[in-house]
Motif scaffolding. Structure first.
Motif, mmCIF file in Angstrom:
data_model
loop_
_atom_site.group_PDB
_atom_site.id
_atom_site.type_symbol
_atom_site.label_atom_id
_atom_site.label_comp_id
_atom_site.label_asym_id
_atom_site.label_seq_id
_atom_site.Cartn_x
_atom_site.Cartn_y
_atom_site.Cartn_z
ATOM 1 N N GLY A 20 -31.645 -12.558 8.335
ATOM 2 C CA GLY A 20 -30.970 -13.441 9.125
ATOM 3 C C GLY A 20 -32.238 -14.281 10.112
ATOM 4 O O GLY A 20 -32.146 -15.268 10.149
ATOM 5 N N PRO A 187 -27.436 -19.116 8.276
ATOM 6 C CA PRO A 187 -28.190 -18.191 9.112
ATOM 7 C C PRO A 187 -27.295 -17.677 10.475
ATOM 8 O O PRO A 187 -27.183 -16.495 10.901
ATOM 9 N N ILE A 190 -25.125 -15.007 8.681
ATOM 10 C CA ILE A 190 -25.834 -13.633 8.541
ATOM 11 C C ILE A 190 -26.316 -12.978 9.968
ATOM 12 O O ILE A 190 -25.979 -11.752 9.938
ATOM 13 N N MET A 191 -26.555 -13.796 11.014
ATOM 14 C CA MET A 191 -26.775 -13.246 12.094
ATOM 15 C C MET A 191 -25.763 -12.583 12.671
ATOM 16 O O MET A 191 -25.728 -11.308 13.307
#
Lengths: 222, 141
Positions: A20, A187, A190-191
């Motif tokens: 991430g 991202p 994912i974060m």
């Protein structure tokens, strides 16, 4: 057994978080308008989502306890609270850091930001009442009441940007689609997964501690 | 399946929750004036009397309306129905731009003129890489 689960979740968190961070800081493109300051979004938005999500869980569990009198619900809710508070504070701080270069101010008393601050106060009240109150029945009632009151605040946070004029921009991701480009969504998600994993990790640690405490007290079983 | 006690508890909690929601709703409704962060130019036009207090006006910066002088900047805030001219001197935020959102804080002079002592940029919900933006613009042209 659950200690093994902690280990696996920790390893998974490290992997997802590393991917991430690389996605968010290196691989994802800059924004056409904000250029690199858009990267704060990859911390700000997932932490806001996580803290709101955790509070919803706490409220649902507290309601569940009031209806079904299952005290494990309360223990789970209690163990969830610290990571929710941490992500709430992260969302407020990163929002402030993001607001300064883009909007031109650290803080604005608009409906979205203020309702998020109120959620933070509810988290603090919730955690403090677990610490302060000694009596078992009163601690159950007070914490449940706080979480029900806080539950009303959650739709206000969500819809504040639609109901009133705010400085904060409206939601980018809605049921009808996303106004964030797909290369920036990756991202972001994912974060979010990394923050959820981190919350589960902290939750498991807290919950196991609670169980050990009960075991050591012996008689005081729930 | 669900016992009578549980049913009673659910009913109790439902009404407790409903009353709390109503209370919060009524409070927010009566505070609406203060909950909104800014007023639109149309709302300024419709004011029955002009206030001397500090207010915030928000809307879009009208295209081709920005005039930059040596130590002040003039521009027009529009909500595509009504407009208000704004005079300001000070620091401008990075995202302040023609055709984008803005919130100005200051004092109303008359229904068409406003002197600001603080300018905030209001960002929209769109995020995309510069290449995508360029592609979108060439498609529109």
């Amino acid at each position: 057994m659950s200690f093994k689960a902690q280990k696996y979740i920790f390893i998974l968190f490290i992997i997802v978080f590393s991917i991430g961070v690389i996605e968010a800081l290196v691989l994802s493109p800059e924004d056409y308008k904000q250029s690199d300051s858009v990267r704060i979004m990859y911390v700000h938005v997932p932490s806001a989502w996580t803290s709101v999500g955790i509070f919803s869980l706490i409220a649902i569990l507290s309601l569940g306890n009031l209806v079904f009198k299952n005290k494990y619900f309360l223990l789970i809710a209690k163990s969830l609270a610290p990571s929710g508070l941490v992500f709430n504070i992260i969302a407020l701080v990163t929002g402030s850091i993001w607001g300064r270069p883009t909007w031109g101010t650290w803080w604005a008393w608009d409906a979205r930001i203020t309702s998020m601050l109120i959620l933070c106060i509810f988290y603090i009240l919730y955690i403090l009442s677990w610490r302060i109150l000694e009596n078992k029945t009163s601690v159950n009632k007070v914490t449940s009441l706080i979480s029900i009151l806080g539950l009303i605040n959650l739709p206000i946070i969500k819809f504040s940007v639609e109901w009133w004029n705010t400085l904060h921009q409206p939601a980018s991701i809605t049921l009808s689609g996303s106004s964030i480009h797909s290369s920036m969504l990756l991202p972001l998600f994912i974060m979010t997964a990394a923050f959820v994993l981190f919350s589960i990790l902290i939750f498991l640690m807290k919950y196991n501690t609670e169980l050990i405490k009960i075991k050591n007290k012996g008689l005081d079983r729930i | 399946m669900i016992s009578k006690k549980v049913k009673l508890r659910i009913t109790f909690l439902f009404f407790l929750f409903l009353s709390l929601v109503l209370i919060v709703f009524l409070i927010l409704k009566s505070l609406e004036e203060n909950v909104v962060y800014f007023k639109s130019p149309t709302e300024i036009q419709n004011l029955s009397e002009l206030t001397k207090k500090k207010v915030r006006i928000g809307g879009m910066v009208k295209k081709n309306s920005i005039e930059i002088m040596s130590n002040e900047i003039n521009f027009v805030i529009t909500d595509y129905k009504n407009e208000i001219r704004v005079k300001y001197s000070g620091i401008i935020p990075n995202l302040f731009e023609e055709g984008k959102g803005v919130v100005a804080e200051g004092f109303i002079q008359d229904r068409r003129f406003f002197i600001a002592n603080k300018i905030l940029a209001k960002h929209d919900e769109n995020y995309m890489p510069p290449e995508v933006k360029e592609a979108l613009e060439t498609n529109n042209d």
